[in-house]
Design an enzyme around this catalytic site. Structure first.
Site, mmCIF file in Angstrom:
data_model
loop_
_atom_site.group_PDB
_atom_site.id
_atom_site.type_symbol
_atom_site.label_atom_id
_atom_site.label_comp_id
_atom_site.label_asym_id
_atom_site.label_seq_id
_atom_site.Cartn_x
_atom_site.Cartn_y
_atom_site.Cartn_z
ATOM 1 N N ASP A 190 -4.631 23.278 109.086
ATOM 2 C CA ASP A 190 -4.103 24.644 109.719
ATOM 3 C C ASP A 190 -4.610 25.850 108.853
ATOM 4 O O ASP A 190 -4.255 26.972 109.412
ATOM 5 C CB ASP A 190 -2.611 24.856 109.838
ATOM 6 C CG ASP A 190 -1.972 24.725 108.455
ATOM 7 O OD1 ASP A 190 -2.500 24.153 107.470
ATOM 8 O OD2 ASP A 190 -1.088 25.641 108.156
ATOM 9 N N ASP B 14 2.025 20.471 105.559
ATOM 10 C CA ASP B 14 2.837 21.764 106.016
ATOM 11 C C ASP B 14 1.935 22.597 107.064
ATOM 12 O O ASP B 14 0.957 23.147 106.666
ATOM 13 C CB ASP B 14 3.164 22.744 104.575
ATOM 14 C CG ASP B 14 4.232 21.852 103.816
ATOM 15 O OD1 ASP B 14 5.161 22.039 103.991
ATOM 16 O OD2 ASP B 14 3.514 21.711 102.729
ATOM 17 N N ASP C 167 -3.462 17.604 106.558
ATOM 18 C CA ASP C 167 -2.514 18.441 105.790
ATOM 19 C C ASP C 167 -1.172 18.308 106.306
ATOM 20 O O ASP C 167 -0.963 17.628 107.216
ATOM 21 C CB ASP C 167 -3.225 19.986 106.255
ATOM 22 C CG ASP C 167 -2.093 21.039 105.554
ATOM 23 O OD1 ASP C 167 -2.060 20.836 104.277
ATOM 24 O OD2 ASP C 167 -1.688 21.718 106.290
#
EC number: 3.1.3.18
Length: 226
Positions: free
Chosen positions: A174, A14, A12
């Protein structure tokens, strides 16, 4: 790649590779100010990030109880994206230890890709500005294949574009969409607990959990040996 090649690692963006919150929330507050709405504090807004610019705007507007039409949201999203693109790396930085971790993993033969719900051109622009683009065999956004996480097709297509094999892939993220896309694609997932999520990563139960990028190579080795 051969069946014996080290797993391709899909990240991922961001909240996983890069701490983009300062510039994303700055762009959000730019739009809110134009609409005569109060700014959203950075600390309070971090967990609004992760589903793309449009959803971030919706969440930011909801803080003040503002509902807008689809057309109005389209207009505000364009304002947001235009401003964000001009300031995309003003305050955004790779998370501590990232480049050293990638160096260690690359030395063992791992290849890397990005699978993000951010727009592809913005993702590439950010990674270009931070000097990270050459590290990734593929950088794919929500508009690349017309699907977004947690749709497993997104992860499958990202791995294929990077020249990898899905059975030999590892996802790193995240938040819920990252764990979700990995589970649906039936690949292991490493969760980071320093990103942006309204559900703690411990509750999402990734296969491995790290609190610093220096721990990523060992987590990858542990999963690869399992």
């Amino acid at each position: 790649m051969s069946a014996s090649s080290p797993p391709i690692i899909v990240f991922d963006l961001d909240g996983t590779l890069v701490d983009t919150a300062p510039d994303l929330i700055s762009a959000l507050n730019h739009v809110l100010a134009r609409e005569d709405l109060p700014p959203v504090p950075l600390a309070a807004a971090r967990n609004m990030i992760g589903a793309g610019a449009r959803k971030l705007l919706e969440r930011g507007l909801e803080v003040d109880g503002r509902a807008v039409s689809v057309g109005e949201l389209d207009r505000l999203t364009k304002v947001f994206v235009d401003y964000y693109a001009e300031h995309i790396a003003d305050g955004s930085r790779p998370f501590d230890g990232l480049e050293a971790a990638l160096d260690r993993l690359a030395a063992k033969g791992h290849r890397f890709a990005v699978c993000t719900n951010k727009l592809e051109w913005l993702s590439k622009l950010l990674l270009d500005r931070l000097g990270l683009t050459p590290r990734f065999a593929a950088i794919c956004g929500q508009d690349t294949f017309g699907v977004a996480k947690p749709d497993p097709a997104f992860l499958r297509e990202t791995v294929a574009r990077a020249g990898g094999r899905l059975p030999g892939a590892i996802m790193v993220g995240d938040a819920g969409p990252d764990v979700g896309v990995a589970r649906r694609a039936q690949v292991p997932v490493i969760g980071v607990d320093f990103g942006y999520t309204d559900v703690p990563m411990t509750e999402l139960k990734p296969d491995r959990l790290i609190s610093h990028m220096r721990d990523l190579p060992d987590a990858v080795a542990n999963l690869s040996a399992a």
